[in-house]
Design an enzyme around this catalytic site. Structure first.
Site, PDB file in Angstrom:
ATOM      1  NE  ARG A  31      -1.086   2.478   2.939  1.00 20.72           N
ATOM      2  CZ  ARG A  31      -0.501   3.567   3.417  1.00 20.72           C
ATOM      3  NH1 ARG A  31      -0.391   4.653   2.682  1.00 20.72           N
ATOM      4  NH2 ARG A  31       0.009   3.568   4.634  1.00 20.72           N
ATOM      5  CG  ASP A  32       3.182   4.325   3.039  1.00 16.69           C
ATOM      6  OD1 ASP A  32       3.314   5.169   2.144  1.00 16.69           O
ATOM      7  OD2 ASP A  32       3.306   4.596   4.241  1.00 16.69           O
ATOM      8  CG  HIS A 223       3.652   4.641   9.278  1.00 14.38           C
ATOM      9  ND1 HIS A 223       2.979   3.660   8.584  1.00 14.38           N
ATOM     10  CD2 HIS A 223       4.009   5.560   8.334  1.00 14.38           C
ATOM     11  CE1 HIS A 223       2.935   3.970   7.303  1.00 14.38           C
ATOM     12  NE2 HIS A 223       3.550   5.118   7.121  1.00 14.38           N
ATOM     13  CG  HIS A 225       7.539   7.456   5.538  1.00 17.75           C
ATOM     14  ND1 HIS A 225       7.377   6.999   4.257  1.00 17.75           N
ATOM     15  CD2 HIS A 225       6.323   7.338   6.121  1.00 17.75           C
ATOM     16  CE1 HIS A 225       6.121   6.632   4.070  1.00 17.75           C
ATOM     17  NE2 HIS A 225       5.449   6.822   5.191  1.00 17.75           N
ATOM     18  CB  CYS A 257       2.582  10.369   1.437  1.00 17.98           C
ATOM     19  SG  CYS A 257       0.927  11.060   1.281  1.00 17.98           S
ATOM     20  CG  ASN A 266       6.630   3.094   4.791  1.00 18.27           C
ATOM     21  OD1 ASN A 266       6.167   3.214   3.668  1.00 18.27           O
ATOM     22  ND2 ASN A 266       5.977   3.455   5.856  1.00 18.27           N
TER      23      ASN A 266
END
Ligand code: HMG
Ligand code: MG
Length: 314
Positions: A31-32, A223, A225, A257, A266
């Site tokens: 996803r990310d 989370h 990055h 993002c 990430n």
């Protein structure tokens, strides 16, 4: 619908460092990791990526997003990916949802967990979801209720918890306010996000000292990055000093993002797992298998991966 028991971790502060038990890794690469990629990745490659990740020992995989396909075209095939993956009973398969429409799509796709997302800074939130923080929280009411009714666990992200690409440093009190409002709505887990990968261990310390007055470390995920190469130092600080034991990471260090200027990937799952294990944590993930899963994708992305272990000769 595959249901998972709703669980609410204890809300009291645990004293001392290092949570008992093992680390939980939430793999957000599909996803990310992919949402920011310019080259359209074919659906079957995404499915193969998730299937490979299912065999690595990660606890959870964020498979895709049920957001507007106009906003994030790369993930417009979320339904097709969910339909085609081979599910392991050891893994929770989750999806990002911005609103009730996203939830409806996620439930139809049999996601076992959904993740709503807002931010601690107004400008980022507006650019990301075209709404103020208050408006985005309002949207979550029906999402949390609908997910609860379906036995689906709800995670909530608080983006820009340390720095905003538009507003600069973010006060920890703003993060606490948003976290408390999310808890009032009834979410099960909060993922505190360093969206642009700029946080440092002192900032992680400062924020966790504040947040852990209100919640136990089991309710939080982190989370990170890795824009400035600080993610592993930050994760070790959170685990060793505060006992937070759930970390989001992306195989190969994929990610970013599209609505956060300057955000890179990430933290690489394989590098994070190595660092946590080397520091004495129990992590049931095979770093080489994660690196291998990412390597299989790198051809389609047309660029090398941002992972140390992934760069080692095989
Ligand atoms: P909007 O344009 O304000 O939405 O976008 P709207 O409600 O006015 O609807 C516009 C159109 O979108 C309508 O279609 C809706 O039906 C449709 P039309 O009537 O024009 O044909 N629509 C949808 N379609 C499919 N699925 C949906 C959906 N919702 C509306 N769920 C919206 C508002 C929130 C939808 C949009 O801004 C959006 O999708 N944003 C997503 C942005 C995004 O995915 N960002 C990246 C993920 S967040 C992130 O990466 C941070 C994180 O990793 C943590 C961190 O690192 O900080 C989580
Ligand atoms: Mg992110």
């Amino acid at each position: 619908m595959i249901a998972r028991e709703r669980e609410r971790p204890q809300g009291n502060r645990e004293s001392g460092a290092r949570a008992a038990g093992r680390i939980r890794i939430v793999e957000v690469g599909p996803r990310d990791g992919l949402q920011n990629e310019k080259a359209v990745v074919p659906t079957e490659l995404k499915v193969a990526f998730v299937d490979a990740l299912s065999e690595t020992g990660v606890d959870e995989i964020e498979v895709s997003s049920f957001v507007s396909p106009e906003w994030v075209p790369q993930l417009a095939d979320a339904e097709a990916v969910f339909r085609a993956i081979r599910r392991s009973p050891q893994v929770v398969y989750s999806a990002l949802v911005p609103n009730a429409k996203g939830l409806e799509r996620a439930l139809a796709a049999e996601a076992q967990k959904v993740a709503v997302f807002t931010a601690a800074s107004e400008t980022f939130n507006r650019k990301n979801v075209n709404a103020s923080i208050a408006e985005s929280l309002e949207r979550f009411g029906p999402v949390v209720a609908g997910a609860g009714g379906a036995g689906v666990v709800v995670r909530a992200y608080v983006s820009t918890a340390f720095h905003c690409p538009y507003e600069g440093p973010v006060a920890p009190e703003k993060v606490r306010d948003v976290m408390l409002r999310l808890l009032e709505l009834g979410v099960d887990e909060i993922s505190i996000a360093d969206t642009i990968g700029k946080a440092s261990p002192p900032e992680v310390r400062g924020l966790l000292e504040l947040l852990l007055h209100d919640v136990g470390p089991a309710l939080l995920a982190l989370h990170f990055h890795d824009t400035y190469g600080m993610a592993i130092a930050n994760a070790l600080t959170a685990w060793e000093e505060f006992g937070v034991a759930t970390f989001d990471a992306a195989a190969g260090g994929l990610g970013g993002c599209p609505f956060a200027k300057g955000a890179t990937g990430n933290v690489a799952t394989e590098d994070l797992v190595y660092a946590l294990r080397a520091s004495g944590a129990e992590v049931g993930v095979d770093p080489s298998a994660v690196a291998e899963a990412a390597r299989a994708l790198s051809g389609a992305l047309g660029r090398p991966l941002a992972s140390r272990i992934g760069a080692l000769p095989v």
